[in-house]
Motif scaffolding. Structure first.
Motif, short mmCIF file in Angstrom:
data_model
loop_
_atom_site.label_atom_id
_atom_site.label_comp_id
_atom_site.label_asym_id
_atom_site.label_seq_id
_atom_site.Cartn_x
_atom_site.Cartn_y
_atom_site.Cartn_z
N LYS A 1 22.59 23.26 32.03
CA LYS A 1 23.99 23.08 32.44
C LYS A 1 24.15 22.59 33.87
N TYR A 2 23.39 23.16 34.79
CA TYR A 2 23.54 22.71 36.16
C TYR A 2 23.14 21.25 36.33
N LEU B 1 25.95 19.08 35.14
CA LEU B 1 27.05 18.92 36.10
C LEU B 1 26.65 17.95 37.20
N ARG C 1 28.48 14.46 38.18
CA ARG C 1 28.93 14.17 39.54
C ARG C 1 28.35 12.85 40.02
N GLU D 1 22.72 22.14 46.61
CA GLU D 1 21.92 23.31 46.25
C GLU D 1 22.71 24.60 46.29
N ALA D 2 23.80 24.62 47.05
CA ALA D 2 24.55 25.87 47.11
C ALA D 2 25.42 26.07 45.89
N GLU D 3 25.75 24.97 45.21
CA GLU D 3 26.64 25.11 44.05
C GLU D 3 25.87 24.96 42.75
N LEU D 4 25.12 23.86 42.65
CA LEU D 4 24.47 23.55 41.38
C LEU D 4 22.99 23.87 41.41
N VAL D 5 22.60 24.84 42.19
CA VAL D 5 21.20 25.25 42.32
C VAL D 5 20.37 24.09 42.89
#
Lengths: 207, 356, 365
Positions: free
Chosen positions: B150-151, B154, B158, B230-234
């Motif tokens: 999933k990440y 996303l 984007r 990296e802070a949002e989508l790993v």
């Protein structure tokens, strides 16, 4: 009945003391060279009655709901009839002279020796008027408490926690499930009969 | 005997390609070290210092580590695309190096053969660059989709949105340069700057701004690193990648950075040209240095300028927070595209007036 | 045939910006959050249960491990609650040193918040700047009590030790240099357009909702409610110091940022006043060696860096508490998260987690 399994005097820092071993009680105050006077706090009368506008208003409005009033260190605690909790809370929150809009804390206490073993305590505070009152209700085991989520949304997680750790059901709670422990957890750890070490820990023993 | 023709048309280009690939890969490896050193300096901390003197062997150690790491493909991933995606990203990044003129001043004589300091001087060099540089994003999208996670998904979405928003100003911003120089050949553009005695960053300051910002967005660097935030989508699109495939993504990212910096140097800062006798506006800085200048080759000036542009990249990373997805879109559509179109119109008008 | 699907995504417990082991289940429509479920408890250690089998002195180290970013406050709240339970008065010097260390702790905690919050939003450099100053504070704490994170710094009735020689001068030095350092964070963030874009209008929590959710601390004050326990019912010697309660207007992440930045300045003011007024004398009051409070119960709150930190102790006249409950601000504030992120983007979830300034040790206890 207090927990028999709990070993209060077991040597390795009690049951599950993590990390740093706590300081032994005798070593705590190095500066207190004074001989141990047994009852130092006797100077202050901790249980003195204090005047509280909230208590006065409660006594006036709901005289039949109040079962007992206690004072300690300036705090007023009112033991309420369980059924009148919701109207009392709504009144306290909405009355313009009291405005206890902030539910500071909500928690349960277990007294297994009593007939009604659980006590749910509500610590209310008024942000605009800066006064406090503590409400209490008593419940038997499995007896549901009325949920105050509709009055203060903050009660949601507090009630879930009380349900999780003490097994107090809350009637009318929108989402009553365990919060801190895993969903498949057995038992309610903050009940007094629940051993500090937990059940099913035989395999943890060293010998 | 190998015929002269084969040498001229096959062996020399091949050698050029290999040399440039090797140099670029080495530059990418050391770019990571430079980035860590500069960021560490900006952030009051130590950079790699253990491997070799001052950590100079760190990129090699990193490379070996990445090569030896277990290569994991997620269970439900699309295996073919998952393997293909990093390759799709890395190839365009390197291909773009083909048209970049690293130095000028004619050709070398090696064993009697003429060798140019660029692989190809295509007369549509800029268009080629645009075409190639937008291909890299497909690898990112494919990788995010093929991971079946999933990440990364996303992140891929984007990057697709980002590509759509920034490809347009990226293209528009260089049209001004093409109009001023009258050519799309990279070598031709530098030569035009020499003849004009002005580097195009002065008349094309808006073009430079739009191009650089879009370039940062195209290469997914902070503050536009949304596909991998990296802070949002790993780790965004490369969350599921390990080992060599992950290294390929990194390689592609840093190569793209170098490519964009090279293009900025070529289009706006006069490529391999030396500053002082060339740009009259900078003449006050000359201080008699022009006697030393001819000693320094065009490579030196090209690399120096490229490095300075790359430094700005790192500087941005050390200073700015990350944009949010919708704000990035807004910046692209509300500011970058109108600004670049205005730039094209104004430049066109001025060129038309001057020619008359 | 086109059709859209909601995507449910699991954020945490292993995720770079959930500040520990917080787990969120997000239901996404594209990147827009439509529903959130907050799952906590991954760090639940049952401290409340453990406290029931420990005597009052042995509990204090446990309180360190609740909010390990601001352990000084957990200590302070705990010892004050026991002192209130027993009616103990604490020597003045001890109170002043408590205020100094606690306010320095507030600055240290806010520095961790600022650093990690900025890091979540992508500004990496601020993090290192903040930790540079926090390092000075941790050195001060180490000199005071020997520990850098879990202090166990106070004792029921006072302090275990007086401050070491030269310590107050080091604090004074910090008070002198810190405003300049804070200016650097300001320069990097306060007027940065990207920072403004990422924080303004994000995670709005209006005053009415905040009170209803029980939110306290900077998150409540940013909504314009001037509620600070230090002013509302002053504990320790806070009534002797002049300081302001910064409040916000727009109830958003940016205002919470401004409020916390201003709180650091106000804390510095308190430290300065406490240093100037630091009386001489004993640091330990007359306390029986065996702490055995009478039958009774108290609920005491202090203003921690994250908000109202409450301790509820029920004593049955034994040397162990009968029931201990920590009203941790992180736990209560976190409840407002689903409300704050509804309808915003995934990137905002990260910003809101950062702005709530939760510590999972405090949430899960």
């Amino acid at each position: 009945m207090s927990d028999e399994i709990k070993p209060p005097s077991s040597p390795p820092g009690g049951a599950a003391g993590p990390g740093q071993t706590p300081a032994p009680p005798d070593a705590a105050p190095p500066a207190a060279t004074a001989p141990p006077k047994p009852a130092a706090p006797a100077k202050v009368n901790l249980t003195a009655e204090v005047d509280s506008p909230v208590l006065r208003a409660l006594k006036e409005k709901f005289p039949q709901a109040i079962q007992a009033v206690s004072f300690y260190a300036g705090e007023v605690s009112v033991l309420l009839d369980k059924d009148s909790l919701l109207p009392v809370c709504r009144f306290l929150k909405e009355d313009p002279a009291l405005r206890l809009d902030y539910l500071s804390n909500l928690c349960g206490v277990d007294y297994p020796d009593r007939e009604k073993r659980f006590e749910v305590v509500y610590h209310l505070f008024s942000i605009s008027l800066s006064h406090r009152i503590n409400l209490k209700i008593q419940l038997a085991d499995q007896e549901p408490a009325p949920s105050v989520v509709t009055i203060w949304r903050t009660a949601n997680w507090h009630e879930r926690e009380a349900f999780d750790l003490l097994g107090i059901p809350f009637e009318g709670h929108p989402d009553l499930r365990r919060i801190l422990l895993a969903d498949e957890w057995q038992g309610h750890p903050l009940r007094k009969e629940y051993p500090t070490r937990g059940y099913d820990r035989d395999h943890m023993k060293l010998r | 005997m190998i015929s002269d023709n084969i040498i001229r048309n096959f062996i020399i280009p091949l050698t050029q390609v290999l040399v440039i690939l090797g140099v670029a890969s080495g530059a990418v490896a050391y770019m990571t070290l430079v980035e860590r050193k500069i960021l560490a300096f900006m952030q009051l901390r130590l950079s790699p210092r253990r491997v070799g003197p001052h950590g100079l062997l760190q990129p090699i150690a990193d490379g070996i580590k990445l090569l030896l790491k277990e290569d994991i493909t997620p269970d439900k991933a699309d295996r073919i695309l998952f393997t293909l995606a990093p390759i799709v990203t890395v190839i365009p990044a390197f291909t773009a190096l083909a048209v970049i003129p690293f130095s000028g001043g004619g050709t070398f004589q090696i064993f009697g053969y003429q060798v140019t300091p660029w692989i190809a001087d295509v007369n549509v060099g800029l268009v080629f660059l645009l075409a190639i540089s937008s291909l890299g994003i497909y690898g990112i999208m494919l990788g995010g989709w093929a991971s079946n996670s999933k990440y990364p998904m996303l992140g891929a979405l984007r990057s697709a949105a980002q590509m759509v928003s920034y490809e347009v100003p990226f293209g528009f911003s260089i049209i001004g340069v093409m109009m001023l120089s009258g050519t799309a050949s990279m070598v031709g553009i530098v030569e035009a700057q020499r003849e004009a005695h002005v580097w195009y960053f002065l008349p094309q300051i808006f073009g430079l701004f739009v191009f650089f910002v879009s370039g940062v967005a195209e290469t997914n660097r902070l503050p536009f690193d949304l596909p991998e935030a990296e802070a949002e989508l790993v780790a965004g699109f490369h969350t599921e990648y390990t080992g060599m495939k992950f290294a390929l993504y990194m390689l592609a990212e840093y190569t793209s950075m170098i490519v964009v910096a090279s293009i900025v140097t070529t289009l706006f800062f006069g490529g391999w040209l030396r500053p002082f006798p060339n740009v009259e506006a900078l003449g006050f800085l000359n201080l008699g240095l022009d006697r030393i200048h001819p000693v320094l080759p065009g490579y030196f000036w090209f690399l120096l300028k490229t490095f300075l542009v790359l430094f700005v990249y790192l500087w941005l990373r050390g200073t700015f927070p990350r944009y949010r997805y919708d704000q990035l879109m807004r910046l692209g559509w509300y500011w970058m595209i109108p600004l670049s179109i205005m730039n094209v119109i104004v430049t066109g008008g001025v060129v038309l007036l001057l020619r008359r | 045939m086109f059709r859209t699907e909601m995507m449910d995504i699991n954020m945490g417990p292993q995720h770079p910006s959930t500040h520990g082991v917080l787990r969120l289940k997000l239901l996404l429509d594209g990147e827009t959050v439509t529903d959130t479920d907050v799952l906590i408890g991954y760090l639940h250690r049952g401290v409340e249960k453990l406290c029931e089998s420990k005597n009052y002195h042995m509990i204090e180290p446990y309180t360190d491990r609740l909010d390990y970013v601001a352990a000084m406050y957990e200590n302070l709240g705990y010892v004050e609650t026991v002192e209130k339970l027993m009616g103990i008065t604490v020597p003045e010097r001890a109170e002043y040193i408590r205020v100094i260390t606690a306010e320095l702790q507030r600055i240290a905690s806010h520095l961790v918040w600022l650093g990690t919050h900025a890091l979540d939003i992508g500004a990496m450099t601020v993090f290192f700047y903040c930790f540079r100053e926090r390092e000075i504070l941790l050195d001060l704490f180490e000199a005071f009590c020997g520990a850098r994170l879990t202090y166990n710094a106070y004792r029921i009735g006072g302090l275990p030790w007086d401050v070491p020689p030269g310590w107050t001068d080091r604090v004074r030095h910090f008070v002198k240099i810190f405003p300049g350092r804070q200016q650097e964070y300001d320069t990097l963030l306060t007027k940065n357009r990207i920072w403004l874009g990422r924080t303004k209008g994000v995670g709005i929590l209006k005053a009415g909702d905040a009170i209803d959710f029980g939110v306290s601390g900077p998150c409540l004050r940013a909504a314009g409610v001037s509620y600070d326990v230090r002013k509302a019912h002053p504990y320790s010697v806070y009534d002797r110091f002049l300081f302001d309660i910064p409040t916000g207007e727009n109830c958003d992440t940016y205002d919470r940022y401004l409020v916390r930045m201003e709180e650091m300045r106000q804390s510095l003011r308190i430290v300065q006043q406490a240093l100037d007024g630091l009386p001489a004398g004993e640091v330990m009051g007359k306390v029986p060696k065996r702490i055995k409070p009478p039958v009774g119960e108290v609920y005491h709150t202090v203003e921690g860096p994250r908000g109202e930190l409450g301790f509820y102790i029920v004593s049955q006249g034994e040397d162990k508490p009968y029931r201990m409950r920590f009203r941790s601000p992180s736990f209560v504030n976190l409840q407002a998260l689903p409300h704050m992120v509804k309808g915003s983007l995934v990137a905002d979830v990260v910003a809101v987690i950062g702005t709530l300034d939760i510590v999972l040790g405090d949430v899960d206890r």
